[in-house]
Structures are given as C-alpha cells and as structure tokens.
Motif scaffolding. Sequence first.
Motif, PDB file in Angstrom:
ATOM      1  N   HIS A  21       0.852  -1.196   0.000  1.00  0.00           N
ATOM      2  CA  HIS A  21       0.000   0.000   0.000  1.00  0.00           C
ATOM      3  C   HIS A  21       0.889   1.248   0.000  1.00  0.00           C
ATOM      4  N   PRO A  22       0.737   2.126  -0.984  1.00  0.00           N
ATOM      5  CA  PRO A  22       1.722   3.211  -1.174  1.00  0.00           C
ATOM      6  C   PRO A  22       1.918   4.122   0.034  1.00  0.00           C
ATOM      7  N   TYR A  23       0.839   4.444   0.734  1.00  0.00           N
ATOM      8  CA  TYR A  23       0.956   5.479   1.763  1.00  0.00           C
ATOM      9  C   TYR A  23       1.587   4.985   3.052  1.00  0.00           C
ATOM     10  N   LEU A  24       1.890   3.687   3.137  1.00  0.00           N
ATOM     11  CA  LEU A  24       2.618   3.202   4.308  1.00  0.00           C
ATOM     12  C   LEU A  24       4.051   3.717   4.313  1.00  0.00           C
ATOM     13  N   GLY A  25       4.612   4.006   3.136  1.00  0.00           N
ATOM     14  CA  GLY A  25       5.952   4.584   3.088  1.00  0.00           C
ATOM     15  C   GLY A  25       5.981   5.981   3.663  1.00  0.00           C
ATOM     16  N   ALA A  26       5.029   6.813   3.240  1.00  0.00           N
ATOM     17  CA  ALA A  26       4.967   8.183   3.751  1.00  0.00           C
ATOM     18  C   ALA A  26       4.683   8.185   5.252  1.00  0.00           C
ATOM     19  N   TRP A  27       3.776   7.297   5.696  1.00  0.00           N
ATOM     20  CA  TRP A  27       3.465   7.209   7.131  1.00  0.00           C
ATOM     21  C   TRP A  27       4.697   6.792   7.931  1.00  0.00           C
ATOM     22  N   ALA A  28       5.451   5.808   7.433  1.00  0.00           N
ATOM     23  CA  ALA A  28       6.611   5.316   8.179  1.00  0.00           C
ATOM     24  C   ALA A  28       7.653   6.412   8.357  1.00  0.00           C
ATOM     25  N   ILE A  29       7.884   7.189   7.326  1.00  0.00           N
ATOM     26  CA  ILE A  29       8.875   8.264   7.430  1.00  0.00           C
ATOM     27  C   ILE A  29       8.425   9.318   8.431  1.00  0.00           C
ATOM     28  N   ARG A  30       7.162   9.683   8.403  1.00  0.00           N
ATOM     29  CA  ARG A  30       6.657  10.663   9.378  1.00  0.00           C
ATOM     30  C   ARG A  30       6.748  10.111  10.792  1.00  0.00           C
ATOM     31  N   SER A  31       6.511   8.815  10.952  1.00  0.00           N
ATOM     32  CA  SER A  31       6.606   8.195  12.279  1.00  0.00           C
ATOM     33  C   SER A  31       8.038   8.240  12.793  1.00  0.00           C
ATOM     34  N   LEU A  32       8.995   7.896  11.932  1.00  0.00           N
ATOM     35  CA  LEU A  32      10.393   7.859  12.344  1.00  0.00           C
ATOM     36  C   LEU A  32      10.949   9.254  12.599  1.00  0.00           C
ATOM     37  N   GLU A  33      10.393  10.243  11.927  1.00  0.00           N
ATOM     38  CA  GLU A  33      10.843  11.622  12.146  1.00  0.00           C
ATOM     39  C   GLU A  33      10.179  12.260  13.363  1.00  0.00           C
ATOM     40  N   GLY A  34       9.279  11.520  14.029  1.00  0.00           N
ATOM     41  CA  GLY A  34       8.654  12.018  15.248  1.00  0.00           C
ATOM     42  C   GLY A  34       7.517  12.995  15.028  1.00  0.00           C
ATOM     43  N   HIS A  35       6.917  13.005  13.828  1.00  0.00           N
ATOM     44  CA  HIS A  35       5.837  13.945  13.544  1.00  0.00           C
ATOM     45  C   HIS A  35       4.466  13.433  13.967  1.00  0.00           C
ATOM     46  N   LEU A  36       4.385  12.191  14.450  1.00  0.00           N
ATOM     47  CA  LEU A  36       3.098  11.612  14.831  1.00  0.00           C
ATOM     48  C   LEU A  36       3.114  11.228  16.303  1.00  0.00           C
ATOM     49  N   GLU A  37       1.943  11.263  16.913  1.00  0.00           N
ATOM     50  CA  GLU A  37       1.816  10.828  18.302  1.00  0.00           C
ATOM     51  C   GLU A  37       2.035   9.314  18.389  1.00  0.00           C
ATOM     52  N   PRO A  38       2.687   8.851  19.458  1.00  0.00           N
ATOM     53  CA  PRO A  38       2.929   7.408  19.581  1.00  0.00           C
ATOM     54  C   PRO A  38       1.662   6.567  19.470  1.00  0.00           C
ATOM     55  N   ALA A  39       0.543   7.053  20.028  1.00  0.00           N
ATOM     56  CA  ALA A  39      -0.704   6.281  19.944  1.00  0.00           C
ATOM     57  C   ALA A  39      -1.152   6.116  18.497  1.00  0.00           C
ATOM     58  N   ALA A  40      -0.965   7.156  17.685  1.00  0.00           N
ATOM     59  CA  ALA A  40      -1.347   7.074  16.272  1.00  0.00           C
ATOM     60  C   ALA A  40      -0.452   6.092  15.529  1.00  0.00           C
ATOM     61  N   VAL A  41       0.830   6.073  15.883  1.00  0.00           N
ATOM     62  CA  VAL A  41       1.750   5.129  15.234  1.00  0.00           C
ATOM     63  C   VAL A  41       1.360   3.698  15.581  1.00  0.00           C
ATOM     64  N   ARG A  42       1.103   3.458  16.876  1.00  0.00           N
ATOM     65  CA  ARG A  42       0.748   2.095  17.276  1.00  0.00           C
ATOM     66  C   ARG A  42      -0.586   1.664  16.661  1.00  0.00           C
ATOM     67  N   LEU A  43      -1.525   2.588  16.529  1.00  0.00           N
ATOM     68  CA  LEU A  43      -2.789   2.257  15.878  1.00  0.00           C
ATOM     69  C   LEU A  43      -2.541   1.810  14.440  1.00  0.00           C
ATOM     70  N   ARG A  44      -1.679   2.540  13.735  1.00  0.00           N
ATOM     71  CA  ARG A  44      -1.404   2.182  12.349  1.00  0.00           C
ATOM     72  C   ARG A  44      -0.721   0.826  12.252  1.00  0.00           C
ATOM     73  N   LEU A  45       0.202   0.528  13.161  1.00  0.00           N
ATOM     74  CA  LEU A  45       0.826  -0.795  13.173  1.00  0.00           C
ATOM     75  C   LEU A  45      -0.224  -1.884  13.384  1.00  0.00           C
ATOM     76  N   GLY A  46      -1.180  -1.612  14.268  1.00  0.00           N
ATOM     77  CA  GLY A  46      -2.261  -2.574  14.484  1.00  0.00           C
ATOM     78  C   GLY A  46      -3.131  -2.740  13.254  1.00  0.00           C
ATOM     79  N   GLU A  47      -3.360  -1.649  12.533  1.00  0.00           N
ATOM     80  CA  GLU A  47      -4.159  -1.720  11.303  1.00  0.00           C
ATOM     81  C   GLU A  47      -3.461  -2.580  10.251  1.00  0.00           C
ATOM     82  N   ILE A  48      -2.144  -2.393  10.123  1.00  0.00           N
ATOM     83  CA  ILE A  48      -1.378  -3.189   9.154  1.00  0.00           C
ATOM     84  C   ILE A  48      -1.435  -4.671   9.538  1.00  0.00           C
ATOM     85  N   ALA A  49      -1.235  -4.960  10.828  1.00  0.00           N
ATOM     86  CA  ALA A  49      -1.264  -6.345  11.292  1.00  0.00           C
ATOM     87  C   ALA A  49      -2.635  -6.964  11.070  1.00  0.00           C
TER      88      ALA A  49
END
Length: 717
Positions: free
Chosen positions: A452-480
């Motif tokens: 899914h294309p937008y997982l790349g953009a999301w991952a970079i924003r997550s690693l750069e610290g632009h997202l709240e940890p809860a939002a990152v973990r939610l997205r990881l759960g969505e992928i799983a």
Amino acid sequence: MTVKARAFRQFVLKVHSRCDLACDHCYIYEHADQSWARRPRVISDATVRATASRIAEHARAHPELPRVHVILHGGEPLLAGRERLARIASTLRSALDGVCDLDLRMQTNGLRLDEEFCAMLVRERISTGISLDGDRTANDRHRKRSNGAGSYDAVVRAVRLIGSPPYRPSFAGLLCTVDVQNDPLAVYEALTALEPPRVDFLLPHATWDRPPERDPGLGTVPYAQWLTTVYDRWTADGRPFPVRLFDSLEQGREGRESFTEALGLGSPDLVVVETDGEIEQADWLKTVEQGAPSTGFDVRRHSFDRAAAHPGFLARRTGLGGLSEKCRGCDVVRVCGGGLYGHRWSSGKGPGDGFDNPSVYCDDLFALISHVLEAPRPEPIARPHTLSASGFDSLAAGRNDDEALRALVAAEFSARRLLVGAVCGRYPGPEAEALTELDRRQPQEVAEVLRHPYLGAWAIRSLEGHLEPAAVRLRLGEIATAAALAAGTDLRLELPPGTTTVHLPALGRLILPGCVEPVALGTRRKALLLAFGDHRPPLPVAGATGRGFRWEPARRIIAGEFRFLLEDGDPYRDGFTTEPSPMLDEEEFHHWQRLFGEAGRHLGDRYDRHAPGIRALLTACTPLRGEKAGGFCTANPLAFGAFGLAPPENSARLAELIVEGVQQVKFNALLDLFDLADGDEARESLRSAYLDRAHRAVPPDHGLTAYGRRMAAVLRG
C-alpha cells in the motif's frame, strides 16, 4: 471424512496435441495413457472461447481468486502457430477483463521460436519457460528429434534469443528433467551459463509399476545424491537464480506452503483442458494407466465448479489423512507431502494398491529433504538494488522492460519493508509484536499489505517524530489486522482509547461510535470481528452496525485492463502538490468510474506500449483538490505506486494523465536508485524539465514518448 472442493487457480490449456520432438521420457506419448492419439491436433477457437468463458465463470463464483494462472501447453504449443496463440491470449484477456487478473504462461521446447514469435510473446505478455536438460550430452540423451538427431543447438539458440534484452520480459526460466547418468555439475553449469531468471528440476515420471532406472553403481539414493550436489553448488554460488524445487523444500522447512504440487501437504488447485475441450486432472496422471486423468466433463457442458467435485480431485485434498501409513509416520512428511500423487501409483507391485503408497522416490526424497533440513541456513546476501545496464538503457529509451520494472518495484518494496520494520523497533508493543510475528509466519500476506503506497509516507513521518505514539501504534495494528485477514490468522488487538476511525490498508475504514468502552479489533477465519464492553462473543463488523459502528469498504476503479485502488480515505494520503479531496460520494465515484472506463479504451488504443509500466507501478489513485484546465496528475516521492489526480473533463486527456502518472512514479524510483543530479534543487529542476519538456515536445497523440529523449540527455550529461 467430508472433503470440500477447492477453487482452481491454475488452468493448463492444451493448445496442440502433437510434438516436433520424440523425447523418450515424455509422459504424454511414452507412458500408459495414450488418449493424445484420438484428440484434435490443435484446439479450435470455439473451444478456446468456451474455456475462457468457463474460467471467467469460475473466477466470478470465487472472489478469493484475484488472479488465475493459465499455462499454454501441449504436445508442443508453438505448433499451434503465432497467430493462433495470440488469439488465445486475446480471448482469455477479454473474458477475464473486469473479473480477475490473468497470469498467462507457456511451456515449450523452443524449437520454433524466432524473433517474430518472441515479439508476440512480449506483446501478449506470455511468460515462457523452455525445457532444457543441461549440456549437449545431457539434453540430447532424451530430447531428440524423430530421426534421432539431438535438439541441443536449436534449444540453446531459442534460450539465447528469448533471453536477449528485447524479449527477456517474456522469459520465465528453464525446466530440467533429472537423469542421474548426467553429470550434475555439468548440467548446473550449462543452465547457469544461459542466465535464466529461474530453474526447475523435475524427477522423471515413474510409478511402482514402472519404477525409475536404478544403476547399482550410483548408490541407493542416486536422485538425492544428484540433487544435493546441485543444491550445495547453487548455495555456494550465492543462489544466482531461484530454483523451485529447492525453494519449496526450504518453504516446507519454515512451515510454509510449497511452490510445487510435487511436495508439501497443500491442496492441489490445477486442472487441465485438452484440445477437444475435455476437462482432466493433472496430466502427469497419464503415467498411471489409460484414462487415469479423465473426469467425464468438458468445457462446453460443465463448469469448473462441477469438475472440482470429481472424486479424483477430492482424493488429493485430504492432506495428511490421505497419505499411506508409512508416510503419516515419517519425520519429514510435512515437507514431502508424500511426493507427487502420480508417483505413488501401484496396480499391485508396491506396498499397497492404487495410490495408498509412499512415492516410488521415497528414499531419495527422504535423503534430499534431510540434507536440506540439516544444511546451515544461508545468511541472506545483501545485494544493493540496482538496474542492469540493459534495464537502465531500456527505461532511458522509453521502453517498459519487465525486468527493469520488477527491479524498481523490488527496490521500493525493500525500502518500505525496512522503514516499517524500523517503526516496529521504535514503537514496541503488542501491535509491533503482532506484525513482526505475522511477517515471520505469513510473509507473503504481510508483503501484500505493505505494498500500500501510503505506508511509506506514514513510516517516514513516524520515524521523524511527527506523529503521536498512539497514532503510530494504531497504524501498526491496522497493518497487522489487514495481514491477518489476508492470511486467515486469528488476531486480537485492543484499540487505543478515543479511537474514532480504523483504516485497514487497501481494505476500507471502520467508523466507531463516540463511546468510552474499550474496543478490540480481531480476525478469525478471514472475518473482521469487534469486541466491546461486555459483549461476548465478538461480533462480525456487519453485526455491529446497530451499535453505531460503520464499515466503508475501499473502492477500486477500472480503466480497461487496469485496476487502481481509489484511495480517498487513508489519513496519510497527502504529500502531493495540492491537498487531497474529501472522500467521494457515490455520485462522484460513479463519475470517476465512468471516466476511467472510457480512458481504458484510449490506453489500449494509443498507449499500449505503456501498459507494462502502468500495470507494474501504479497501485492507487487519490483525488486531489484544485481546478486546472485539462486536469493534472502528480506523484508523491514517498508513496511509491500512488498518483494524485484532479480529473480532466474528457477520457482522452485522462488516459494521457495516467501515462504521465506512471512516468512520474518511474522517475521517483530512479531517483531513489541513482543520483541523476547533484542536490535537491537540481533534482527538482531535472524533474520539472523532464515533465514540462515532454509535454511540449510531443504531440498529444503520442503521450510521453519524450521520456526516452529526456533520459538520454540525462545520461549524456
């Protein structure tokens, strides 16, 4: 024991029932079943149409089939002629258009391949494997002409032709039948020298009634010794190409499904259609007895669903319980699966009657599997992603070479997988643990979700610290969760408090009511479940609508033979030159669908040479805000596979924009692999010059054919 019929995924279509070789190990002409002699030499157009219609009918009845595989076979399929094979390909694609994807393949001896034939294979996207048993001595031992002359020179000429840059996109690989009288290393080296994309080694077909030749001087397990010699050399060489037999053994070692029905406990999904339209079981059953593959069905009068319920197919779908007593007690049975079903046959000369036997190659299989299981697991060889010189030249010349496109896709996918893995390491928790465990056990399903294309953009924003940890973990759960659904694996994850929307990549989004009770998302047997409050057991999503939950499935749009995910709901679908539009309502969606449907005709008529690039590189289309005469298209460099679109008023212009989208995605991928300019400013200037000059330099009727001239200028610079 009740056995359910399984949908067919592989359809072997016999297009010609005769051959221009007289191989003495051929299972069609030299074994028990001689039904070839009564069949038409060549399949008729009417039988092809009936078969294509039945395959489409079968795919419609089984939505779990996103793709079917059709293998053109014989006899020798090239004897059907270039024009007839092209018509067959066209008929199959027309019947399956809008139903499912088609993977079209062919297995041939290659004798009749010439440049016109190879050009047709590329044009019709027929992936072609060639049978070659090794060096001259090995090949000509069995693969002879009717006058006794060898075929080696003609076959090698064909392999070199189809392996050359213009035609390599249609080269599927080499098929080699093992003969233990041949030198295994000489065979391996001869095949390797031809630089095949993949190789498969087959044991010669045999039964307990007609066992394989055993030379006492070669030991008790000569086939195992031959294959382990090749396996060890292949491993020592860094595994220069995939080998289906060896890869299947290692899949079994990891508890995964085999790539071949000759190994493993997976349920067979292959059916054969003969030149007269008769529906048969796998054609290697011709080694058993006269009529062994027969079902009594044919494509004019019977569906493939009806054929799937034939006792012959059901007998091979009983898993471990359908194997002989000796097999069920064996230590390697889950890797071996009892061997090929036909190799178990005995009319009374084996341990049991019928198929209630281990394989006639049992001792060899046990020794080979034991060797692979005990061999040190090779360390992954870190090879940088790049393009071959011919691949780069192909893209620079404006061609869409399949191998070069696959290289771009592989490079971008590796990058995305590494990024998502880094996010799992940065944000540990049950979501990351679930995803990494799924990746270990179900890598194919996880890989599909990660495309899914937008997982790349999301991952970079997550690693750069632009997202709240809860939002990152939610997205990881969505992928799983999306991966668990695809794999049919049970999973349960608690949603963070306050979650209002869950987006499952490429599947859809779940809207939650404004409640404070804890909510858990789960999967079971490919069903999405919800657990909330004190409600037990979990409810299917459809059963929770009365409590304020709402499921909105992802939508796809069709442009002729091409399908795109309409991604208008993902929260990370940004990064374009303008903002994404809100989610389309039904009227807007139907307008987009009509426009894309009309654009598909223009793509087929005017931009046919861009089809491989569109198919390989474009995954999702996101509607954008903004008005501009003629619409516009843009790609996000961090979201490989996606393009944003403000639609034009007419379908002809939309087709041009789709072609532009694939060029932008391609250019972004090239920039990730190569420094084509120094510095970000120079890079952006190069991109702008490439796109602007392409539009100015080329008449609208020719799309973006200036791509080759721009890339050539870059290379010269």
